[in-house]
Design a protein around this motif. Sequence first.
Motif, PDB file in Angstrom:
ATOM      1  N   ASN A  78       0.831  -1.190   0.000  1.00 44.86           N
ATOM      2  CA  ASN A  78       0.000   0.000   0.000  1.00 44.86           C
ATOM      3  C   ASN A  78       0.881   1.261   0.000  1.00 44.86           C
ATOM      4  N   ASP A  79       0.300   2.397  -0.405  1.00 44.68           N
ATOM      5  CA  ASP A  79       0.988   3.695  -0.288  1.00 44.68           C
ATOM      6  C   ASP A  79       0.096   4.676   0.477  1.00 44.68           C
ATOM      7  N   ILE A  80      -0.538   4.173   1.511  1.00 43.14           N
ATOM      8  CA  ILE A  80      -1.480   4.962   2.308  1.00 43.14           C
ATOM      9  C   ILE A  80      -0.799   6.170   2.944  1.00 43.14           C
ATOM     10  N   GLU A  88       2.106   8.924  -0.873  1.00 47.32           N
ATOM     11  CA  GLU A  88       1.683   8.642  -2.237  1.00 47.32           C
ATOM     12  C   GLU A  88       2.870   8.250  -3.111  1.00 47.32           C
ATOM     13  N   THR A 122      -3.906   9.613  -5.403  1.00 44.66           N
ATOM     14  CA  THR A 122      -4.274   9.573  -3.986  1.00 44.66           C
ATOM     15  C   THR A 122      -5.562   8.794  -3.727  1.00 44.66           C
ATOM     16  N   ASN A 161      -4.868   3.488  -3.100  1.00 41.22           N
ATOM     17  CA  ASN A 161      -3.709   3.322  -2.219  1.00 41.22           C
ATOM     18  C   ASN A 161      -3.454   1.888  -1.763  1.00 41.22           C
ATOM     19  N   ASP A 205      -3.280  -1.091  -8.376  1.00 39.66           N
ATOM     20  CA  ASP A 205      -3.679  -0.273  -7.214  1.00 39.66           C
ATOM     21  C   ASP A 205      -5.143   0.108  -7.374  1.00 39.66           C
TER      22      ASP A 205
END
Length: 372
Positions: free
Chosen positions: A294-296, A299, A324, A327, A341
């Motif tokens: 994840n890129d919670i 970003e 954004t 995520n 994603d």
Amino acid sequence: MKMREFLWIILFFSVFNKLKGNANIDDHLTLFDSIFGTPDDEEVQGNKMHLCSCDTSKLEEKMTNMEKTIQRLSELTIGMSVEEYTLRNCPQGWVVSEKTESCYKIIEDRTTNWETANKTCVSLNAELASIRTQQEFDFVNDLLRKTGENVFWLGGNDLKQEGTFKWADGSDVTFNGWNRNEPNDSNNNEDCMVWWGYANGKWNDSACKGRANRKSLCKIQATRCLEGWSYYPATDSCFKTLKGNLYWKEARAACESMAKDSSLAKITTGEENNFVKDLMKNVDEGWGFWMGANDIHREGSFVWLDGSKVTFTAWLRGEPNGGTNENCVHWWKGMGYSWNDTPCENNYNGEKSGMSAVCKMPGTRVFGGTVG
């Protein structure tokens, strides 16, 4: 009968059936009826349950027998950990010995070189076999005698110091399985151990290369995965697919609730990714599977749930592209299980559009260093 006693009995059967993997409300009711008899009248008012006219003539005797059963179950399970309810697993194609808690594989490709045999085992995340107890000696003897072959490479050698034999992992050879008058270092050129079928499986020292082509025996420590999980030896991990219509956070919570150290899957190599893809192909449900990436928090900087960076990837072409709004990462079933994603809480036409998940946990080694 007091309500406390009633609840205790139901709890007992619930736990007992769950341990058997057999929890079923119909089973609970059948068992209840067999003990107490079917009530003539049952009335539920608010939170109060009144059980009337039960056959109490044999209740005391049955309760006594049940208390003995509960006590026995308690004695059997005291001190048992979760791992002791798990199964010993071997990679596909390996043979397990319950007594030595190890897995063994005969390497059919013959080689004249002990070092080549050893490298083959290492490439399988294993070792050229060590034999550390009489039980293991007997197991290996039975395994190899069935092949009709008379010579196999084993892990023992004295390459570093003449006369001091060690196993391939560097540990000392302490159990004595040598044939009479062996090792004898004939011609000052015998530094590697072989299983010798001509002497009922007792060991012989042999030249480490240049002799006849021989098969080999590899060994790996047995690994425990919880029942229903699949073992991947290269990373010593257990995997399980989890079916459902789940948001990413729900999938994470579900995985973490299944066992200690279980979480949404972390994938580190292409081979591991392919292994998981094969597991997912057996699940005929949903449109994708959540993983832990994840890129919670930042970003474009994808990480696993343990905080480590995502280094290996298998993105679908053009992904990740969600900005954004997307995520969390999943395997996209309709796109050959490539990575994509997507929003962590996906909805379609106003309805929840979650997916299944893949959970991962470390394999638990049965022993370390020596065979029990």
